[in-house]
Design a protein around this motif. Sequence first.
Motif, PDB file in Angstrom:
ATOM      1  N   LEU B 549      14.062  30.708 -33.278  1.00 41.17           N
ATOM      2  CA  LEU B 549      14.640  32.031 -33.086  1.00 41.17           C
ATOM      3  C   LEU B 549      15.141  32.586 -34.396  1.00 41.17           C
ATOM      4  CD1 LEU B 549      16.879  32.025 -29.922  1.00 41.17           C
ATOM      5  CD2 LEU B 549      14.818  33.368 -30.375  1.00 41.17           C
ATOM      6  N   ALA B 550      14.952  33.885 -34.581  1.00 39.82           N
ATOM      7  CA  ALA B 550      15.493  34.514 -35.775  1.00 39.82           C
ATOM      8  C   ALA B 550      16.990  34.736 -35.593  1.00 39.82           C
ATOM      9  CB  ALA B 550      14.795  35.846 -36.024  1.00 39.82           C
ATOM     10  N   SER B 551      17.395  34.999 -34.383  1.00 41.90           N
ATOM     11  CA  SER B 551      18.786  35.370 -34.120  1.00 41.90           C
ATOM     12  C   SER B 551      19.741  34.212 -34.386  1.00 41.90           C
ATOM     13  CB  SER B 551      18.915  35.828 -32.670  1.00 41.90           C
ATOM     14  OG  SER B 551      20.274  35.936 -32.339  1.00 41.90           O
ATOM     15  N   ARG B 552      20.878  34.531 -35.001  1.00 39.77           N
ATOM     16  CA  ARG B 552      21.908  33.523 -35.234  1.00 39.77           C
ATOM     17  C   ARG B 552      23.038  33.654 -34.194  1.00 39.77           C
ATOM     18  NH1 ARG B 552      18.706  31.489 -37.268  1.00 39.77           N
ATOM     19  NH2 ARG B 552      18.161  30.965 -39.409  1.00 39.77           N
ATOM     20  N   ASP B 553      22.845  34.535 -33.224  1.00 38.56           N
ATOM     21  CA  ASP B 553      23.875  34.786 -32.215  1.00 38.56           C
ATOM     22  C   ASP B 553      23.792  33.706 -31.134  1.00 38.56           C
ATOM     23  OD1 ASP B 553      25.483  35.643 -30.225  1.00 38.56           O
ATOM     24  OD2 ASP B 553      24.376  37.492 -29.789  1.00 38.56           O
ATOM     25  N   PRO B 554      24.855  32.890 -30.965  1.00 38.31           N
ATOM     26  CA  PRO B 554      24.792  31.771 -30.022  1.00 38.31           C
ATOM     27  C   PRO B 554      24.506  32.211 -28.595  1.00 38.31           C
ATOM     28  CG  PRO B 554      26.823  31.702 -31.340  1.00 38.31           C
ATOM     29  CD  PRO B 554      26.117  32.973 -31.693  1.00 38.31           C
ATOM     30  N   VAL B 555      25.061  33.332 -28.216  1.00 37.29           N
ATOM     31  CA  VAL B 555      24.857  33.777 -26.839  1.00 37.29           C
ATOM     32  C   VAL B 555      23.390  34.125 -26.607  1.00 37.29           C
ATOM     33  CG1 VAL B 555      25.537  35.469 -25.103  1.00 37.29           C
ATOM     34  CG2 VAL B 555      27.222  34.594 -26.745  1.00 37.29           C
ATOM     35  N   ARG B 556      22.848  34.882 -27.568  1.00 35.47           N
ATOM     36  CA  ARG B 556      21.424  35.243 -27.431  1.00 35.47           C
ATOM     37  C   ARG B 556      20.554  33.997 -27.435  1.00 35.47           C
ATOM     38  NH1 ARG B 556      18.068  39.308 -30.691  1.00 35.47           N
ATOM     39  NH2 ARG B 556      16.534  38.413 -29.291  1.00 35.47           N
ATOM     40  N   GLN B 557      20.885  33.044 -28.309  1.00 34.87           N
ATOM     41  CA  GLN B 557      20.105  31.807 -28.370  1.00 34.87           C
ATOM     42  C   GLN B 557      20.097  31.130 -27.001  1.00 34.87           C
ATOM     43  OE1 GLN B 557      22.185  29.661 -31.393  1.00 34.87           O
ATOM     44  NE2 GLN B 557      21.267  30.828 -33.055  1.00 34.87           N
ATOM     45  N   GLN B 558      21.324  30.958 -26.430  1.00 36.13           N
ATOM     46  CA  GLN B 558      21.473  30.292 -25.134  1.00 36.13           C
ATOM     47  C   GLN B 558      20.633  30.993 -24.071  1.00 36.13           C
ATOM     48  OE1 GLN B 558      23.307  27.601 -24.726  1.00 36.13           O
ATOM     49  NE2 GLN B 558      23.505  27.403 -22.502  1.00 36.13           N
ATOM     50  N   GLN B 559      20.748  32.337 -24.068  1.00 38.80           N
ATOM     51  CA  GLN B 559      20.006  33.109 -23.059  1.00 38.80           C
ATOM     52  C   GLN B 559      18.505  32.925 -23.228  1.00 38.80           C
ATOM     53  OE1 GLN B 559      21.500  36.985 -23.865  1.00 38.80           O
ATOM     54  NE2 GLN B 559      23.198  36.825 -22.393  1.00 38.80           N
ATOM     55  N   PHE B 560      18.057  32.961 -24.489  1.00 40.32           N
ATOM     56  CA  PHE B 560      16.622  32.844 -24.756  1.00 40.32           C
ATOM     57  C   PHE B 560      16.085  31.514 -24.239  1.00 40.32           C
ATOM     58  CE2 PHE B 560      13.216  31.170 -27.425  1.00 40.32           C
ATOM     59  CZ  PHE B 560      12.273  32.161 -27.339  1.00 40.32           C
ATOM     60  N   PHE B 561      16.751  30.422 -24.616  1.00 42.11           N
ATOM     61  CA  PHE B 561      16.217  29.111 -24.242  1.00 42.11           C
ATOM     62  C   PHE B 561      16.301  28.877 -22.745  1.00 42.11           C
ATOM     63  CE2 PHE B 561      16.933  28.125 -28.812  1.00 42.11           C
ATOM     64  CZ  PHE B 561      15.607  27.850 -29.111  1.00 42.11           C
ATOM     65  N   GLU B 562      17.388  29.392 -22.095  1.00 41.53           N
ATOM     66  CA  GLU B 562      17.483  29.220 -20.641  1.00 41.53           C
ATOM     67  C   GLU B 562      16.361  29.972 -19.938  1.00 41.53           C
ATOM     68  OE1 GLU B 562      22.285  28.446 -20.270  1.00 41.53           O
ATOM     69  OE2 GLU B 562      21.439  30.293 -19.427  1.00 41.53           O
ATOM     70  N   GLU B 700      17.163   3.897 -29.272  1.00 42.79           N
ATOM     71  CA  GLU B 700      16.993   5.337 -29.043  1.00 42.79           C
ATOM     72  C   GLU B 700      18.118   5.897 -28.181  1.00 42.79           C
ATOM     73  OE1 GLU B 700      12.159   4.769 -29.141  1.00 42.79           O
ATOM     74  OE2 GLU B 700      13.236   4.950 -27.237  1.00 42.79           O
ATOM     75  N   VAL B 701      18.518   7.108 -28.519  1.00 44.93           N
ATOM     76  CA  VAL B 701      19.568   7.789 -27.756  1.00 44.93           C
ATOM     77  C   VAL B 701      19.063   9.181 -27.372  1.00 44.93           C
ATOM     78  CG1 VAL B 701      21.910   8.736 -27.816  1.00 44.93           C
ATOM     79  CG2 VAL B 701      21.405   6.574 -28.992  1.00 44.93           C
ATOM     80  N   PHE B 702      19.162   9.509 -26.064  1.00 46.79           N
ATOM     81  CA  PHE B 702      18.797  10.853 -25.606  1.00 46.79           C
ATOM     82  C   PHE B 702      20.064  11.602 -25.261  1.00 46.79           C
ATOM     83  CE2 PHE B 702      15.493   7.882 -24.655  1.00 46.79           C
ATOM     84  CZ  PHE B 702      14.339   8.510 -25.063  1.00 46.79           C
ATOM     85  N   THR B 703      20.200  12.814 -25.834  1.00 44.69           N
ATOM     86  CA  THR B 703      21.369  13.625 -25.479  1.00 44.69           C
ATOM     87  C   THR B 703      20.883  14.823 -24.679  1.00 44.69           C
ATOM     88  OG1 THR B 703      21.163  14.849 -27.535  1.00 44.69           O
ATOM     89  CG2 THR B 703      22.609  12.928 -27.559  1.00 44.69           C
ATOM     90  N   ALA B 704      21.850  15.584 -24.133  1.00 44.37           N
ATOM     91  CA  ALA B 704      21.481  16.719 -23.289  1.00 44.37           C
ATOM     92  C   ALA B 704      21.258  17.956 -24.152  1.00 44.37           C
ATOM     93  CB  ALA B 704      22.571  16.981 -22.251  1.00 44.37           C
ATOM     94  N   PHE B 705      20.079  18.561 -23.996  1.00 46.79           N
ATOM     95  CA  PHE B 705      19.743  19.753 -24.770  1.00 46.79           C
ATOM     96  C   PHE B 705      20.748  20.866 -24.509  1.00 46.79           C
ATOM     97  CE2 PHE B 705      17.286  23.719 -25.406  1.00 46.79           C
ATOM     98  CZ  PHE B 705      16.839  23.506 -26.707  1.00 46.79           C
ATOM     99  N   TRP B 706      21.177  20.990 -23.263  1.00 44.58           N
ATOM    100  CA  TRP B 706      22.076  22.103 -22.895  1.00 44.58           C
ATOM    101  C   TRP B 706      23.512  21.854 -23.323  1.00 44.58           C
ATOM    102  CZ3 TRP B 706      18.907  25.692 -22.545  1.00 44.58           C
ATOM    103  CH2 TRP B 706      17.722  25.606 -21.806  1.00 44.58           C
ATOM    104  N   GLN B 707      23.786  20.674 -23.850  1.00 41.88           N
ATOM    105  CA  GLN B 707      25.137  20.432 -24.356  1.00 41.88           C
ATOM    106  C   GLN B 707      25.223  20.641 -25.871  1.00 41.88           C
ATOM    107  OE1 GLN B 707      26.007  16.520 -22.714  1.00 41.88           O
ATOM    108  NE2 GLN B 707      26.997  17.451 -20.931  1.00 41.88           N
ATOM    109  N   GLN B 708      24.113  21.076 -26.470  1.00 40.26           N
ATOM    110  CA  GLN B 708      24.138  21.357 -27.905  1.00 40.26           C
ATOM    111  C   GLN B 708      24.615  22.777 -28.158  1.00 40.26           C
ATOM    112  OE1 GLN B 708      20.623  19.395 -30.133  1.00 40.26           O
ATOM    113  NE2 GLN B 708      19.814  20.545 -28.415  1.00 40.26           N
ATOM    114  N   ARG B 709      25.078  23.007 -29.381  1.00 43.74           N
ATOM    115  CA  ARG B 709      25.472  24.371 -29.736  1.00 43.74           C
ATOM    116  C   ARG B 709      24.597  24.848 -30.889  1.00 43.74           C
ATOM    117  NH1 ARG B 709      30.368  21.732 -29.320  1.00 43.74           N
ATOM    118  NH2 ARG B 709      31.301  22.096 -27.279  1.00 43.74           N
TER     119      ARG B 709
END
Lengths: 110, 889
Positions: B549-562, B700-709
């Motif tokens: 994503l070009a956007s650095r806005d966290p909200v937009r990022q979250q919305q885009f990936f969801e 190996e460790v798997f973390t939750a994608f949706w818990q990242q910022r």
Amino acid sequence: MLTDELKKGSAEFLILSLLEVESRHGYELQKLIESRSEGVLTFNVASLYPLLYRMEERGWIVGRWVEKSGERRKRFYRLTPAGLAALEAQRESWKAFVTAINRVSGVRYA
Amino acid sequence: MPNDRIDWRADIRSRVARARLHPQDEADIVEEVAQHLEAQFDDLAPRIGAGPARARLLAQLEGPELDDALARRRRRARPTRARTWSITSLARDVRYAVRSLRRSPGTVIAGTAALAIGIGLTAVMYSIIYGMLIKGLPYERSDRIALVYYADPAREDDQVPLADFLRFTQQQRTLSALGGYFLASANIAGGEQPERVGAVRVTSGTLEVTGVRAMLGRTFIPNDNTPAAPPTAILSYATWRDQFHSDSGVVGKNVRVDGKPYAIVGVMPDSFEFPRASTRLWLPIQTATDTLRPGQGPGLTVVGRLRDDIEYDRAQAEFATLSHQIAKDRAPGTAERRAVVEPFVRGLVPGRVYALFYTMLVAVMLVLLVACANVANLLLDRAVGRTREIGIRTALGATRLAVVRQSLVESGTLAALAAVVGTLIARLGIALFNGVMLKSQSYFWIDIRLHPQVLAFVLVMAVAASLVSGLLPALQSARLDVNTILKDESHAASSLRVGRLSRTIVAVEIALSSVMLLVAGFATKSIANLRRVEPGFASADVYTARVSLASRDPVRQQQFFEALDRELTAMPGAKGAYLGSGLPGTGWGGGRIAVEGRVYARPQDYPPARTLAVTPGFFSTFGVPVRQGRAINAGDVSESTPVAVVSESFVLQVFPTTDPIGHRIRLGGPRSEGEWLTIVGVVPTLFATTFAMRDVRPPEVFTAFWQQRNVTSASIAVRGPAEVAAAAPIRRIVTALDAETPTYATAPMTEVLAEPTQVLRVFGTMFVIFGIVSLVLAAVGVYAVMTFSVSRRVRELGIRMALGASGGDVVRMVCRQGAKQVVLGIALGFVAGAAVARMARAALFGVAPNDPVVFAVVGAVLGVSALVACIIPAVRATRVDPLVALRTD
């Protein structure tokens, strides 16, 4: 007895003279020189061949392997034109030398 | 009288031999003097007796006078020597060689084929080395382009911090241009569709190092690097052509990079891609440097161009001094680093790549050597067949040198033919290599072709091959004794000696090919191991891509990936859709972790682990089962407790005795400020590649994608039928969500997995080809020598059989003799092969360089091939009728 120097100088002259008439092989030359000088001049393998090869190198004589029927091939030496010229020259100087010696020493042939 | 005649010749010959005359002169003198002595003896013996006569005559030979005679003869022989090397006589030799080779097309075809394959393979390998490691960059005086880096044995942390770079720039005097860069990637927009491209962030000196000027506009100036300056960009030729339709007025216009406008200041010429392959965009580094202390700032790869009168050691010395001074001003806690200045390619390409390539060059040279040995045997065979001819030539006045030369001209003629055919083979091989290596990420300067230098190398190889294969037979021919040959009708004596020589050649040949086969064996086992690696997850029907994503806005990022996750999952026919930080297999992150409640004394005591942030779709898309606890699920979002799922390998290393569920871990080493993650589940260990392919089952460790910022980019994977799991539908969804976000790195999962092993496969396959070629050559060599030696012994074998030896006895006897060389050769080869295998370790996977299975298999393959090569001629020999055998010579 002839000194070595004199022998060396004369040996070439003798060989040239012997080859003037006909071509001969090495041992024949040795025997002829020995018999004609009545044993004064002697040769062996070690003294004859250096001489022959040197004369061949100068172009005075040429050695050729010749095979006659019923005989083993032998190396015969014959005189070249250059050798003939050398022989003439040596004869002249030998004559001049002998004349000079005679005049000086007063020795006269009968 | 003739009966008791003494033969003087032996005495004379031994006296004369010292002078080393021309054989003809020697023969003449011996004969003449012998006749003389014979005649003299005949005269002398009757008078003084045979004994004294002989003694007196022999004494004549001793004196030095005879040397004088010999010297006269030597001088006469001398002029002929000059003639040996004249052009006309060489031309005559070549004509003769061509004529005589034409009579034996078998030799020509076999010899040329063997040498051509050897030369061809060597040329391919050399052209790879030349194009990659020797030729250097495609710029003027590229040998003077240097790489500056901090010494680090592991070459993991060798970059120069920006602050240090600035100090170097101000104080150094040995480089005429100096620049630093780091690699990046960027979304650019403006053309038909948004694109993710390879970009480089550079300081203003970087492009100057190459000496190449901008095709349009200018390159960067120091002002472009100041943080306050308006952002500028330089386009590659391809970007200019594809995104800006080759607009000659492009300078001054804007290009949108990661959503922001950059002013275009220049366009670089076609195929300029410094400092890495497929660079499409150059951007200036615009970091504030006023407050930086040495050791701080982004890490740069530093390049420079040596001043004309400066050599590398001078530059090296200066930078070592500078780095020492800089270290004093470094931020506390950072270690002193020593700067290294090296030619660019030498510095950039890892040492093990050099080791691997030069090992491969040695390997193909061994193959060529095996081919030479075969040709040597062929020529030796011919030399024996021509013993009489050579004898007659010598008797007629050919010098030893002339005989040697004749033989060398013959091998040279074969080698010349082979060089031509070999060059064609090399062309094919290079095309093949370029074809398979095209896809793999490679250095931008690689240019593998038949460069003139490669052709020169082929020439040198051909000359060397003709010498190696021709010299042995040549010397053997020259050593033959004229008189023995001419008297001897059966060649028995001479062929015996030659037989010994060719058997030695065979032993060497077997040794060389067992070296090659060992390496090939290791390579084969590596490839088999690679194929056998169970990734632990499904890759069939899975298609992958990546978005940033070009956007650095966290909200937009979250919305885009969801939204993206929703749309992908909802695709009709999709059996699974995944978003994550990377793809399993190749896209792992990595670092150290900490377990809550445990104390670690040193940073290196923190256990290492590979990490991946995944959406719940991961487990269905890649078919990964849960062994214990639960998978990451839809409830693991930013508001809920941070969780992690670990692999069985992780449990084995970190919780060998306790149940990991419920324990908390943290990503990162001693300075980590990450959240504590609660372990909620255990999954099987998945395949993870590293470039070196060492540990493919790391913790190996798997973390939750949706818990990242602050997630700006993600990998996508979709499992389903071909019309869903493909680039086009994924791109359609991404573009619908955000027209400026490009979809890139699209590939089926199977290809993604094959890519890191591609290089290993290619080089492994090459080793296998080398091994098979040398096996065939060696087997042919053994066969030829055994056939030859049996054919020489037909009479002997016939006698044995006539005396009652059975066919089996004969076969056993012949094989026993062959076995000696074979066993000796294999033993020698194993010792050397073990060493070569260790050198080629970089190309091995999952097999130790002393693996007994490989040794056993190679021994068996070679042994059986050699045995067959022995048995065929042996059996053929028993079929010969003893009566016929006895009559042959």
